[in-house]
Design a protein around this motif. Structure first.
Motif, PDB file in Angstrom:
ATOM      1  N   ILE A  84       0.856  -1.185   0.000  1.00 45.75           N
ATOM      2  CA  ILE A  84       0.000   0.000   0.000  1.00 45.75           C
ATOM      3  C   ILE A  84       0.892   1.234   0.000  1.00 45.75           C
ATOM      4  N   VAL A  85       0.279   2.368  -0.279  1.00 44.51           N
ATOM      5  CA  VAL A  85       0.992   3.649  -0.215  1.00 44.51           C
ATOM      6  C   VAL A  85       0.219   4.594   0.701  1.00 44.51           C
ATOM      7  N   ARG A  86       0.982   5.457   1.344  1.00 44.18           N
ATOM      8  CA  ARG A  86       0.419   6.487   2.218  1.00 44.18           C
ATOM      9  C   ARG A  86       0.772   7.834   1.594  1.00 44.18           C
ATOM     10  N   VAL A  87      -0.242   8.661   1.371  1.00 42.63           N
ATOM     11  CA  VAL A  87      -0.023   9.976   0.782  1.00 42.63           C
ATOM     12  C   VAL A  87      -0.468  11.033   1.785  1.00 42.63           C
ATOM     13  N   GLY A  88       0.449  11.945   2.091  1.00 44.71           N
ATOM     14  CA  GLY A  88       0.150  13.013   3.032  1.00 44.71           C
ATOM     15  C   GLY A  88      -0.721  14.093   2.408  1.00 44.71           C
ATOM     16  N   ASN A  89      -1.337  14.870   3.254  1.00 44.58           N
ATOM     17  CA  ASN A  89      -2.183  15.987   2.838  1.00 44.58           C
ATOM     18  C   ASN A  89      -1.373  17.266   2.981  1.00 44.58           C
ATOM     19  N   ALA A  90      -1.186  17.995   1.891  1.00 39.92           N
ATOM     20  CA  ALA A  90      -0.379  19.216   1.897  1.00 39.92           C
ATOM     21  C   ALA A  90      -0.972  20.286   2.811  1.00 39.92           C
ATOM     22  N   GLU A  91      -2.282  20.291   2.973  1.00 43.67           N
ATOM     23  CA  GLU A  91      -2.945  21.312   3.799  1.00 43.67           C
ATOM     24  C   GLU A  91      -2.969  20.958   5.284  1.00 43.67           C
ATOM     25  N   ASP A  92      -2.958  19.669   5.591  1.00 46.64           N
ATOM     26  CA  ASP A  92      -2.995  19.220   6.985  1.00 46.64           C
ATOM     27  C   ASP A  92      -1.930  18.148   7.153  1.00 46.64           C
ATOM     28  N   LYS A  93      -0.817  18.514   7.767  1.00 49.86           N
ATOM     29  CA  LYS A  93       0.336  17.614   7.881  1.00 49.86           C
ATOM     30  C   LYS A  93       0.013  16.339   8.668  1.00 49.86           C
ATOM     31  N   ARG A  94      -1.049  16.363   9.491  1.00 51.29           N
ATOM     32  CA  ARG A  94      -1.415  15.168  10.260  1.00 51.29           C
ATOM     33  C   ARG A  94      -2.260  14.196   9.444  1.00 51.29           C
ATOM     34  N   ALA A  95      -2.885  14.680   8.394  1.00 41.98           N
ATOM     35  CA  ALA A  95      -3.815  13.857   7.603  1.00 41.98           C
ATOM     36  C   ALA A  95      -3.084  13.137   6.463  1.00 41.98           C
ATOM     37  N   HIS A  96      -3.583  11.963   6.149  1.00 38.01           N
ATOM     38  CA  HIS A  96      -3.057  11.213   5.005  1.00 38.01           C
ATOM     39  C   HIS A  96      -4.124  10.217   4.542  1.00 38.01           C
ATOM     40  N   THR A  97      -3.861   9.651   3.380  1.00 40.80           N
ATOM     41  CA  THR A  97      -4.757   8.627   2.837  1.00 40.80           C
ATOM     42  C   THR A  97      -3.943   7.378   2.521  1.00 40.80           C
ATOM     43  N   LEU A  98      -4.670   6.283   2.408  1.00 43.57           N
ATOM     44  CA  LEU A  98      -4.071   4.994   2.077  1.00 43.57           C
ATOM     45  C   LEU A  98      -4.682   4.478   0.786  1.00 43.57           C
ATOM     46  N   SER A  99      -3.868   3.818  -0.013  1.00 48.33           N
ATOM     47  CA  SER A  99      -4.364   3.156  -1.223  1.00 48.33           C
ATOM     48  C   SER A  99      -3.446   1.986  -1.547  1.00 48.33           C
ATOM     49  N   VAL A 100      -3.911   1.126  -2.428  1.00 46.16           N
ATOM     50  CA  VAL A 100      -3.137  -0.041  -2.837  1.00 46.16           C
ATOM     51  C   VAL A 100      -2.027   0.416  -3.784  1.00 46.16           C
ATOM     52  N   SER A 101      -0.823  -0.088  -3.563  1.00 48.58           N
ATOM     53  CA  SER A 101       0.296   0.197  -4.462  1.00 48.58           C
ATOM     54  C   SER A 101       0.164  -0.671  -5.717  1.00 48.58           C
ATOM     55  N   ASP A 102       1.027  -0.438  -6.668  1.00 48.83           N
ATOM     56  CA  ASP A 102       1.030  -1.279  -7.871  1.00 48.83           C
ATOM     57  C   ASP A 102       1.304  -2.738  -7.504  1.00 48.83           C
ATOM     58  N   ALA A 103       2.256  -2.947  -6.584  1.00 46.83           N
ATOM     59  CA  ALA A 103       2.567  -4.321  -6.156  1.00 46.83           C
ATOM     60  C   ALA A 103       1.368  -4.945  -5.449  1.00 46.83           C
ATOM     61  N   GLY A 104       0.673  -4.158  -4.636  1.00 46.49           N
ATOM     62  CA  GLY A 104      -0.524  -4.650  -3.955  1.00 46.49           C
ATOM     63  C   GLY A 104      -1.626  -4.982  -4.942  1.00 46.49           C
ATOM     64  N   ALA A 105      -1.788  -4.128  -5.951  1.00 42.12           N
ATOM     65  CA  ALA A 105      -2.825  -4.361  -6.965  1.00 42.12           C
ATOM     66  C   ALA A 105      -2.546  -5.637  -7.753  1.00 42.12           C
ATOM     67  N   GLU A 106      -1.278  -5.976  -7.926  1.00 37.16           N
ATOM     68  CA  GLU A 106      -0.929  -7.236  -8.597  1.00 37.16           C
ATOM     69  C   GLU A 106      -1.195  -8.438  -7.694  1.00 37.16           C
ATOM     70  N   LYS A 107      -1.016  -8.262  -6.387  1.00 36.14           N
ATOM     71  CA  LYS A 107      -1.153  -9.361  -5.444  1.00 36.14           C
ATOM     72  C   LYS A 107      -2.605  -9.683  -5.111  1.00 36.14           C
ATOM     73  N   VAL A 108      -3.494  -8.692  -5.117  1.00 33.04           N
ATOM     74  CA  VAL A 108      -4.887  -8.913  -4.702  1.00 33.04           C
ATOM     75  C   VAL A 108      -5.581  -9.996  -5.526  1.00 33.04           C
ATOM     76  N   PRO A 109      -5.496  -9.997  -6.859  1.00 36.86           N
ATOM     77  CA  PRO A 109      -6.158 -11.081  -7.611  1.00 36.86           C
ATOM     78  C   PRO A 109      -5.626 -12.474  -7.257  1.00 36.86           C
ATOM     79  N   LEU A 110      -4.339 -12.580  -7.000  1.00 37.94           N
ATOM     80  CA  LEU A 110      -3.757 -13.860  -6.590  1.00 37.94           C
ATOM     81  C   LEU A 110      -4.339 -14.293  -5.243  1.00 37.94           C
ATOM     82  N   LEU A 111      -4.406 -13.375  -4.289  1.00 36.58           N
ATOM     83  CA  LEU A 111      -4.961 -13.691  -2.973  1.00 36.58           C
ATOM     84  C   LEU A 111      -6.449 -14.017  -3.066  1.00 36.58           C
ATOM     85  N   ALA A 112      -7.160 -13.311  -3.935  1.00 41.87           N
ATOM     86  CA  ALA A 112      -8.587 -13.600  -4.132  1.00 41.87           C
ATOM     87  C   ALA A 112      -8.766 -15.005  -4.708  1.00 41.87           C
TER      88      ALA A 112
END
Length: 150
Positions: free
Chosen positions: A81-109
């Motif tokens: 996964i990747v964590r992306v910070g929020n430029a306006e709020d240094k405490r805030a961030h979001t999470l999403s699947v990385s390219d490697a994670g996106a490749e792994k999910v179908p295999l795990l499914a």
């Protein structure tokens, strides 16, 4: 002395036996791919969606923010996964699947599908579908929404 029911007279006990067996075999399967069941569940919750704040993911998964943070740290370390910070709020961030994670999910499914197919083949297709329908009816009736992680 009053009569005491046997353990196997309780549907919940029987469900737990089945659930444990299915889950333990799946845990062994995904461990071979370097993830835990909880990590798989989080990856699947993130897969195909927009980046999400950890607090929103915690609500979606029915987990604490602390538990989400620990899972996220492990998945970040694995590059899934990747964590992306929020430029306006240094405490805030979001999470999403990385390219490697996106490749792994179908295999795990696929491993999850194979695990279900192997375990529930005893029921046959029609009985398996009926069983899944009964479980969904119980989930709906009781308003169950928390994603089981372990």
């Amino acid at each position: 002395m009053s009569s005491v029911s046997d353990l196997d007279a309780h549907t919940g006990y029987l469900l737990r036996m089945v659930s444990n067996a299915v889950s333990q075999e799946f845990a062994r399967s995904v461990a071979g791919e370097g993830v835990t069941v909880a990590e798989w569940v989080m990856l699947r919750a993130l897969y195909g969606g927009d980046a999400i704040a950890p607090s929103a993911l915690a609500r979606k998964m029915g987990m604490t923010k602390g538990a989400i943070s620990k899972l996220a740290d492990r998945l970040l370390e694995k590059g899934l996964i990747v964590r992306v910070g929020n430029a306006e709020d240094k405490r805030a961030h979001t999470l999403s699947v990385s390219d490697a994670g996106a490749e792994k999910v179908p295999l795990l499914a696929r491993l999850a599908d194979e695990n279900d197919a192997a375990f529930f083949a005893t029921l046959g297709r029609q009985d398996h579908e009926r069983f899944r329908g009964l479980l969904r009816a119980l989930i709906d009736k009781h308003g169950l929404a928390t994603i089981p992680v372990d």
